[in-house]
Design a protein around this motif. Structure first.
Motif, mmCIF file in Angstrom:
data_model
loop_
_atom_site.group_PDB
_atom_site.id
_atom_site.type_symbol
_atom_site.label_atom_id
_atom_site.label_comp_id
_atom_site.label_asym_id
_atom_site.label_seq_id
_atom_site.Cartn_x
_atom_site.Cartn_y
_atom_site.Cartn_z
ATOM 1 N N GLN A 1 9.175 -5.868 -0.935
ATOM 2 C CA GLN A 1 9.649 -4.959 -2.129
ATOM 3 C C GLN A 1 9.165 -3.561 -1.916
ATOM 4 N N THR A 2 8.155 -3.490 -1.077
ATOM 5 C CA THR A 2 7.245 -2.032 -1.185
ATOM 6 C C THR A 2 7.879 -1.113 0.168
ATOM 7 N N PRO A 3 7.523 0.042 -0.004
ATOM 8 C CA PRO A 3 8.276 0.989 1.083
ATOM 9 C C PRO A 3 7.563 0.733 2.442
ATOM 10 N N ASP A 4 6.357 0.128 2.585
ATOM 11 C CA ASP A 4 6.051 -0.334 3.945
ATOM 12 C C ASP A 4 5.566 -1.563 4.036
ATOM 13 N N PRO A 5 6.493 -2.684 4.247
ATOM 14 C CA PRO A 5 6.197 -3.999 4.149
ATOM 15 C C PRO A 5 4.895 -4.280 5.455
ATOM 16 N N ILE B 1 -7.081 -6.002 -4.977
ATOM 17 C CA ILE B 1 -7.305 -5.963 -3.460
ATOM 18 C C ILE B 1 -6.798 -4.541 -3.004
ATOM 19 N N LEU B 2 -5.510 -4.257 -3.463
ATOM 20 C CA LEU B 2 -4.966 -2.966 -2.871
ATOM 21 C C LEU B 2 -5.964 -1.814 -3.598
ATOM 22 N N VAL B 3 -6.234 -1.688 -4.844
ATOM 23 C CA VAL B 3 -7.241 -0.723 -5.285
ATOM 24 C C VAL B 3 -8.602 -0.735 -4.379
ATOM 25 N N ASP B 4 -9.054 -1.916 -4.008
ATOM 26 C CA ASP B 4 -10.304 -1.810 -3.231
ATOM 27 C C ASP B 4 -10.169 -1.100 -1.847
ATOM 28 N N VAL B 5 -8.913 -1.395 -1.371
ATOM 29 C CA VAL B 5 -8.698 -0.793 -0.057
ATOM 30 C C VAL B 5 -8.668 0.831 -0.066
ATOM 31 N N VAL C 1 -2.420 4.946 -9.667
ATOM 32 C CA VAL C 1 -2.072 4.735 -8.319
ATOM 33 C C VAL C 1 -1.190 5.697 -7.686
ATOM 34 N N THR C 2 -0.121 6.276 -8.694
ATOM 35 C CA THR C 2 0.787 7.116 -8.563
ATOM 36 C C THR C 2 0.042 8.686 -8.313
ATOM 37 N N ASP C 3 -0.898 8.737 -9.168
ATOM 38 C CA ASP C 3 -1.689 9.930 -9.267
ATOM 39 C C ASP C 3 -2.536 10.149 -7.955
ATOM 40 N N ALA D 1 -1.092 2.970 1.136
ATOM 41 C CA ALA D 1 -1.535 1.871 0.367
ATOM 42 C C ALA D 1 -1.231 2.190 -0.900
ATOM 43 N N ALA D 2 -1.311 3.498 -1.489
ATOM 44 C CA ALA D 2 -1.191 3.616 -2.705
ATOM 45 C C ALA D 2 0.397 3.496 -3.415
ATOM 46 N N ASN D 3 1.272 3.876 -2.467
ATOM 47 C CA ASN D 3 2.552 3.564 -2.643
ATOM 48 C C ASN D 3 3.045 2.056 -2.880
#
Length: 160
Positions: A24-28, A52-56, A117-119, A148-150
């Motif tokens: 469902q993400t822009p970059d699977p 996990i994404l925020v840590d990355v 994360v949008t910011d 990663a933010a997207n």
């Protein structure tokens, strides 16, 4: 209704959680790469994947900011100005967006986390645009952090 019931519930070790979320993400492909490289993702629920994404994003932002600071030492002219702007962008991500995103996920305030994360994605986009007309020495780093933010935007949105 309990606050926790507002989050779509997936059980740890749900083999399809990562795959179905990443689709469902822009970059699977990047999404799968990030989660497959983290042992924590194997037992994470959706909130855990968001963290996990925020840590990355945090880890890559730190390394990018360090690279920017090294590049600034020998930079001049337009490159120097672009790097200074990017330094401010990544500093903002690290000082504000990361802690807000973590806090939002942990406190079930997913809209707050999504805004953070949008910011972060916008900060990186603005950084890259500062290199208007010149080659960006941090294009790969910017593309990764923005990607990663997207992805994090979508994963957090799935928590609603």
């Amino acid at each position: 209704m309990a606050i926790g019931s507002e989050c779509r519930v997936y059980h740890p070790n749900d083999d399809t959680l990562i795959e179905s979320s990443c689709k469902q993400t822009p970059d699977p492909n990047l999404c799968l790469q990030i989660f497959n490289s983290s042992p924590r993702s194997r037992t994470a629920d959706l909130r855990g994947l968001g963290l996990i994404l925020v840590d990355v994003i945090k880890t890559r932002s730190i390394s990018t900011l360090n690279k920017i600071r090294q590049l600034q030492q020998g930079a001049s002219g337009t490159l120097k100005g672009a790097l200074a702007s990017c330094s401010g962008s990544y500093d903002g991500i690290l000082r504000g967006d990361i802690s807000v995103a973590i806090s939002g996920i942990e406190s079930w305030n997913f809209k707050f986390a999504e805004q953070a994360v949008t910011d972060a994605a916008l900060q990186v986009k603005n950084c890259q645009e500062e290199f208007n007309g010149i080659s960006s020495p941090i294009v790969d780093e910017n593309n990764f952090v923005r990607g990663a933010a997207n992805i994090a935007q979508v994963i957090v949105r799935l928590m609603y």
